[in-house]
Design a protein around this motif. Structure first.
Motif, PDB file in Angstrom:
ATOM      1  N   ARG A 118       0.830  -1.210   0.000  1.00 29.29           N
ATOM      2  CA  ARG A 118       0.000   0.000   0.000  1.00 29.29           C
ATOM      3  C   ARG A 118       0.863   1.259   0.000  1.00 29.29           C
ATOM      4  O   ARG A 118       0.516   2.267  -0.621  1.00 29.29           O
ATOM      5  CB  ARG A 118      -0.955  -0.008   1.201  1.00 29.29           C
ATOM      6  CG  ARG A 118      -2.149  -0.912   1.006  1.00 29.29           C
ATOM      7  CD  ARG A 118      -3.302  -0.590   1.942  1.00 29.29           C
ATOM      8  NE  ARG A 118      -4.524  -1.200   1.446  1.00 29.29           N
ATOM      9  CZ  ARG A 118      -4.902  -2.460   1.691  1.00 29.29           C
ATOM     10  NH1 ARG A 118      -4.135  -3.230   2.456  1.00 29.29           N
ATOM     11  NH2 ARG A 118      -6.010  -2.949   1.180  1.00 29.29           N
ATOM     12  N   SER A 119       1.963   1.220   0.711  1.00 31.19           N
ATOM     13  CA  SER A 119       2.857   2.372   0.724  1.00 31.19           C
ATOM     14  C   SER A 119       3.424   2.637  -0.661  1.00 31.19           C
ATOM     15  O   SER A 119       3.501   3.785  -1.117  1.00 31.19           O
ATOM     16  CB  SER A 119       3.992   2.132   1.733  1.00 31.19           C
ATOM     17  OG  SER A 119       4.911   3.208   1.718  1.00 31.19           O
ATOM     18  N   LEU A 120       3.810   1.575  -1.360  1.00 33.65           N
ATOM     19  CA  LEU A 120       4.314   1.726  -2.723  1.00 33.65           C
ATOM     20  C   LEU A 120       3.229   2.261  -3.657  1.00 33.65           C
ATOM     21  O   LEU A 120       3.489   3.135  -4.504  1.00 33.65           O
ATOM     22  CB  LEU A 120       4.836   0.384  -3.235  1.00 33.65           C
ATOM     23  CG  LEU A 120       6.215  -0.032  -2.727  1.00 33.65           C
ATOM     24  CD1 LEU A 120       6.443  -1.520  -2.977  1.00 33.65           C
ATOM     25  CD2 LEU A 120       7.307   0.793  -3.403  1.00 33.65           C
ATOM     26  N   ALA A 121       2.016   1.731  -3.523  1.00 32.77           N
ATOM     27  CA  ALA A 121       0.908   2.220  -4.360  1.00 32.77           C
ATOM     28  C   ALA A 121       0.685   3.706  -4.124  1.00 32.77           C
ATOM     29  O   ALA A 121       0.429   4.476  -5.068  1.00 32.77           O
ATOM     30  CB  ALA A 121      -0.364   1.434  -4.058  1.00 32.77           C
ATOM     31  N   ARG A 122       0.792   4.118  -2.871  1.00 31.38           N
ATOM     32  CA  ARG A 122       0.626   5.531  -2.542  1.00 31.38           C
ATOM     33  C   ARG A 122       1.740   6.373  -3.169  1.00 31.38           C
ATOM     34  O   ARG A 122       1.476   7.429  -3.737  1.00 31.38           O
ATOM     35  CB  ARG A 122       0.618   5.686  -1.020  1.00 31.38           C
ATOM     36  CG  ARG A 122       0.251   7.063  -0.511  1.00 31.38           C
ATOM     37  CD  ARG A 122      -0.130   7.024   0.962  1.00 31.38           C
ATOM     38  NE  ARG A 122       0.907   6.383   1.782  1.00 31.38           N
ATOM     39  CZ  ARG A 122       0.779   5.206   2.383  1.00 31.38           C
ATOM     40  NH1 ARG A 122      -0.333   4.493   2.249  1.00 31.38           N
ATOM     41  NH2 ARG A 122       1.764   4.708   3.124  1.00 31.38           N
ATOM     42  N   ARG A 123       2.966   5.884  -3.104  1.00 34.99           N
ATOM     43  CA  ARG A 123       4.089   6.645  -3.663  1.00 34.99           C
ATOM     44  C   ARG A 123       4.037   6.698  -5.185  1.00 34.99           C
ATOM     45  O   ARG A 123       4.399   7.697  -5.800  1.00 34.99           O
ATOM     46  CB  ARG A 123       5.417   6.045  -3.188  1.00 34.99           C
ATOM     47  CG  ARG A 123       5.615   6.129  -1.678  1.00 34.99           C
ATOM     48  CD  ARG A 123       7.079   6.065  -1.286  1.00 34.99           C
ATOM     49  NE  ARG A 123       7.755   4.842  -1.680  1.00 34.99           N
ATOM     50  CZ  ARG A 123       7.819   3.730  -0.948  1.00 34.99           C
ATOM     51  NH1 ARG A 123       7.212   3.697   0.246  1.00 34.99           N
ATOM     52  NH2 ARG A 123       8.486   2.678  -1.363  1.00 34.99           N
ATOM     53  N   LEU A 143       6.763  -5.216  -8.784  1.00 38.18           N
ATOM     54  CA  LEU A 143       6.343  -4.381  -9.905  1.00 38.18           C
ATOM     55  C   LEU A 143       6.164  -2.935  -9.474  1.00 38.18           C
ATOM     56  O   LEU A 143       6.609  -2.002 -10.170  1.00 38.18           O
ATOM     57  CB  LEU A 143       5.045  -4.922 -10.509  1.00 38.18           C
ATOM     58  CG  LEU A 143       4.443  -4.118 -11.661  1.00 38.18           C
ATOM     59  CD1 LEU A 143       5.431  -3.927 -12.795  1.00 38.18           C
ATOM     60  CD2 LEU A 143       3.163  -4.776 -12.163  1.00 38.18           C
ATOM     61  N   LEU A 144       5.520  -2.708  -8.339  1.00 38.34           N
ATOM     62  CA  LEU A 144       5.352  -1.338  -7.841  1.00 38.34           C
ATOM     63  C   LEU A 144       6.700  -0.681  -7.576  1.00 38.34           C
ATOM     64  O   LEU A 144       6.894   0.506  -7.857  1.00 38.34           O
ATOM     65  CB  LEU A 144       4.492  -1.337  -6.582  1.00 38.34           C
ATOM     66  CG  LEU A 144       2.991  -1.564  -6.795  1.00 38.34           C
ATOM     67  CD1 LEU A 144       2.308  -1.917  -5.477  1.00 38.34           C
ATOM     68  CD2 LEU A 144       2.331  -0.340  -7.420  1.00 38.34           C
ATOM     69  N   SER A 145       7.651  -1.447  -7.055  1.00 41.37           N
ATOM     70  CA  SER A 145       9.001  -0.918  -6.824  1.00 41.37           C
ATOM     71  C   SER A 145       9.655  -0.535  -8.145  1.00 41.37           C
ATOM     72  O   SER A 145      10.309   0.515  -8.255  1.00 41.37           O
ATOM     73  CB  SER A 145       9.864  -1.953  -6.097  1.00 41.37           C
ATOM     74  OG  SER A 145       9.339  -2.270  -4.830  1.00 41.37           O
TER      75      SER A 145
END
Length: 521
Positions: A16-21, A466-468
């Motif tokens: 969720r933190s990655l999605a937010r960023r 993938l988000l990273s």
């Protein structure tokens, strides 16, 4: 973290933190831009409707003249209500007609004139938003008075004749046969029209045009059927494409209950410019939040172009991004009909277990969301017996994983337009599975460290990776979309339909609809 898969809470927080960023730069870009459809939606909220003799809506005519005179970057509100205060016309409709005829010139007001135009615009647009508020209260009162669907998942069924007056009896009969949600499929290609047609329509192509009058007619018909059945029947349409904000506003004012509204579908599958889409979807979701409308996202579509096993993590990634974008716009968990689908090739070994793992992952990641579970389409072959069996397996996964919204699968899906008899058989399939399974999801628990748990954790890990990777792109999500990360579709941020309808906001930009919606009054 609660859930049946025992997902690692730290991993979920990281996702969720990655999605937010990844999502935050997109939101910042959306805040800095406006579009022709956002501005036309503002005029619609203020009450402007109707079309000229050629069928072009007055909101389009008025905005085109304002844009030619002062530009789009300042917004439509100040020039329009300044003209009304100067006595150019007695109301918006006459102003649009005179502007179209070339007898009005717009300006950017300053000083006291700007303050007066601001106040007048806010009052006018506020009336439309108060109408949305009243329709939301009306829905809540109807559900309290006549009752709601007595079960979950809600059974979601499509009508798509092209003729609103044919859609209505089909929708009413579908509700009588057990459907809880009626989706009126939109006419093929409407998402590419940069205007919303007016009036009741009878000549759609593989669907019926989304118009305010069609919304009104179908909502009235389903209200009648709701009272007859003693349960509220929900109505769905599409807030997607080039007119997403306008259709969202019309849906709110006519009390629709669900809208298909995905942050990337129009980019990937309709080649609509990414900036245009993200600006429009943020405004439309603010309207949906205010109206109490449940959104349906479109992750299922990725699996019609990409392999459902190899690309499973792209679905989870998109769900996390859709959740972030939705909540940033004000939507609550109960409004997030996040999409996923039963699209694994049935010839793949353990295909059912894989489907179950993916569906359980969505349920555990989004425990409060009414997930929208989509039936098999890609691997339907025309063998109706096998198709019927696949739909039964799809329904079983839905029951085992406590989905919130279940779209009824047809054994002739993707082969021919289903007959009404196909719909009857499909509903029998759903009813049998749901009645036989009951609350089996309460008893079902996958083995710790087993195939299902390991597969779910693998997909979550791939999604985090993938988000990273997306975060490391120079332009983040926009670069990832351009590279074909989702659905194998490559869509650069500087191309696509509707790009010419986007403008970067000037310092004096003003939109009363945005101001009211973001103030949450």
């Amino acid at each position: 973290m609660a859930g049946k898969l025992g997902l690692d809470a730290a991993q979920v927080r990281e996702a969720r933190s990655l999605a937010r960023r990844v999502g935050r730069p997109i939101v910042n870009t959306a805040k800095k831009h406006t579009t022709v459809s956002v501005e036309r939606a503002t005029l619609r909220l203020a009450g402007l409707q109707g079309a000229d003799a050629e069928g072009t809506p007055w909101v389009n005519r008025l905005l085109d003249v304002v844009r030619a005179d002062v530009g789009l970057e300042h917004g439509v509100a100040l020039p329009v209500w300044d003209a009304l205060r100067r006595g150019e016309a007695e109301d918006l409709l006459v102003l649009a007609q005179k502007a179209s005829a070339g007898s009005v010139t717009f300006r950017l007001p300053e000083g006291k004139d700007a303050a007066r135009a601001t106040s007048a615009a806010r009052t006018a647009v506020g009336k439309g938003i108060r109408r949305i508020d009243r329709r939301r209260v009306e829905r809540e009162r109807m559900i309290t008075r006549i009752g709601d669907a007595p079960h979950k998942p809600w059974i979601y069924l499509i009508v798509a004749t092209g003729d609103i007056h044919e859609d209505i009896p089909q929708a009413q009969n579908a509700a009588r046969e057990g459907a809880d949600v009626i989706a009126v499929i939109r006419s093929t290609g409407q998402s590419l029209l940069d205007f919303v047609p007016e009036g009741a329509t009878r000549e759609g192509f593989a669907g019926t045009y989304a118009t305010q009058e069609n919304f009104r007619l179908m909502r009235a018909a389903l209200d009648e059927t709701s009272r007859e059945l003693g349960r509220y029947v929900r109505l769905t349409n599409y807030a997607s494409g080039l007119c997403m904000p306008e259709i969202a506003a019309l849906a709110g004012m006519e009390r629709l209950d669900m809208m298909l509204n995905d942050s990337m579908y129009g980019i990937l599958f309709r080649d609509i410019n990414p900036i245009r889409t993200f600006v429009d979807q943020r405004f439309s979701r603010q309207v949906h939040a205010r109206a109490g409308i449940i959104i349906n996202t479109g992750e299922d579509n990725y699996l019609t172009t990409a392999d459902a096993v190899e690309a499973a993590h792209t679905v989870t990634t998109s769900q996390l991004l859709n959740e972030y974008f939705a909540k940033e716009a004000g939507l609550e968990d109960w409004q997030l009909g996040l999409g996923h689908a039963f699209e694994i090739d049935p010839e793949v070994p353990d295909s059912f277990r894989l489907e179950l793992a993916h569906a359980m992952l969505a349920r555990d990641l989004f425990p409060k969301a009414p997930l929208k579970w989509m039936p098999p389409t890609r691997h339907m072959t025309g063998d109706v017996f096998k198709g019927y069996l696949l739909d039964g397996f799809f329904n079983l996964v839905g029951a085992l994983t406590d989905q919130g919204i279940l779209l009824v699968g047809m054994m002739t899906e993707a082969v021919v337009t289903p007959w009404l008899s196909d719909r009857d058989l499909a509903l029998q399939n759903v009813r049998y599975v749901m009645n036989a399974v009951g609350n089996l999801h309460e008893d079902f628990q996958p083995k710790p460290g087993g195939f299902i748990v390991n597969r779910a954790n693998e997909v979550l890990g791939d999604s985090i990776q993938l988000l990273s990777d997306i975060e490391r792109h120079d332009n983040g999500l926009l670069d990832a979309i351009a590279d074909g990360t989702f659905g194998l579709m490559k869509r650069p941020a500087d191309k696509g339909r509707g790009l010419d309808g986007v403008a970067r906001k000037a310092r004096d930009y003003y939109n009363p609809a945005t101001e009211i919606l973001e103030a949450k009054e």
